[in-house]
Write an enzyme that holds these catalytic residues in place. Sequence first.
Site, short mmCIF file in Angstrom:
data_model
loop_
_atom_site.label_atom_id
_atom_site.label_comp_id
_atom_site.label_asym_id
_atom_site.label_seq_id
_atom_site.Cartn_x
_atom_site.Cartn_y
_atom_site.Cartn_z
N ASN A 10 2.76 -23.24 38.19
CA ASN A 10 2.74 -23.85 39.53
C ASN A 10 4.10 -23.55 40.16
OD1 ASN A 10 2.72 -25.49 41.78
ND2 ASN A 10 2.77 -27.42 40.64
N LYS A 12 5.04 -24.08 43.12
CA LYS A 12 5.44 -25.04 44.18
C LYS A 12 5.94 -24.26 45.41
CE LYS A 12 6.17 -28.42 40.57
NZ LYS A 12 6.84 -29.62 40.10
N HIS A 93 -1.90 -32.92 42.93
CA HIS A 93 -0.60 -32.93 42.25
C HIS A 93 0.18 -34.18 42.67
CE1 HIS A 93 3.46 -31.88 41.11
NE2 HIS A 93 2.92 -31.03 40.25
N GLU A 95 3.11 -34.60 43.52
CA GLU A 95 3.96 -34.41 44.70
C GLU A 95 3.13 -34.53 45.98
OE1 GLU A 95 5.78 -30.73 43.40
OE2 GLU A 95 6.84 -31.86 41.85
N GLU A 164 -0.27 -35.06 33.95
CA GLU A 164 1.15 -34.85 34.22
C GLU A 164 1.82 -36.20 34.48
OE1 GLU A 164 2.02 -30.65 35.81
OE2 GLU A 164 1.33 -31.83 37.49
N GLY A 170 9.75 -32.07 36.14
CA GLY A 170 11.05 -31.59 36.60
C GLY A 170 12.23 -32.37 36.06
N SER A 209 7.64 -30.73 32.49
CA SER A 209 8.78 -30.22 31.70
C SER A 209 8.39 -29.39 30.49
CB SER A 209 9.71 -31.37 31.29
OG SER A 209 10.35 -31.91 32.44
P1 PGA Z 1 7.74 -28.93 35.70
O1 PGA Z 1 6.56 -29.16 36.77
O2 PGA Z 1 7.18 -28.02 34.63
O3 PGA Z 1 8.84 -28.29 36.50
O4 PGA Z 1 8.10 -30.26 35.14
C1 PGA Z 1 5.24 -29.32 36.35
C2 PGA Z 1 4.35 -29.59 37.54
O5 PGA Z 1 4.78 -30.28 38.46
O6 PGA Z 1 3.19 -29.10 37.58
#
Ligand code: PGA
Length: 251
Positions: A10, A12, A93, A95, A164, A170, A209
């Site tokens: 992903n 982003k 997601h 976010e 997640e 992150g 992560s």
């Molecule tokens: P990350 O993000 O691997 O940077 O923690 C995962 C995600 O948000 O899908």
Amino acid sequence: MPHRPFIVGNWKMNGTRAQLAEARAIERGAARHAGVRVGVAPPFTLIAAMAEDGQAIVVGGQDCHAEERGAFTGDVSAVMLKDAGAGFTIVGHSERRAMHGESDAAVKAKAEAALAAGLEVIVCVGETEAQRDSGQAEAVVSAQLDGSMPRDESAAGRVTVAYEPVWAIGTGRVPSAADVAAMHAAIRGRLGVIYGEDGAAVRILYGGSVNAGNAAELLAVTDVGGALVGGASLTADSFLSIVSAAGTSEE
Ligand code: PGA
């Protein structure tokens, strides 16, 4: 594991056309791991170019609108993603849920639109740190599944859940293998309630992560069918280490 592991990047809001070189390197690496299904969800602007370039990876969107077309300035429909060459889209997601106020019902409508457009869909769920600390993680995720999963009859085979935990995205922090196993078992149980027997066919990814150092351990957890990878998917080197860890975790 019912299917080949599915490792999805992903990106982003990262990547201009300069990043297509990295996508090509991911593509070449993925071609050497036939036992792993590799997907990348770049920004909308790169989907068509990446879909034209690659056969060894499936390209996806990071979101879609629930309607096919219309006066929705700035939005992109599932039909448009499909037309650009996408094979799947992520919806819900954390976010999007947090920064765009997307409710479970909105996520479900997007997921159903994606399926109707002929895409596979990855529906994201996950608890916040406060919810985990207060012992509500499984209840929160179950409620998200109840509200967000598409109810299309043919859904189960084309739907993936990504678990997640919001606090792991992150941050470099990951749940213990035991906590991941417990949550994936709870999700599997809930999918049985939602889809009946077909719930067994839904793949469940872990995300948050995931990196080259922890991928093998996370992917070896029971009923972890792959990973949704943010930061570590932006370079071919780190992403392909995760793909290769998935290759060795196959049962
Ligand atoms: P990350 O993000 O691997 O940077 O923690 C995962 C995600 O948000 O899908």
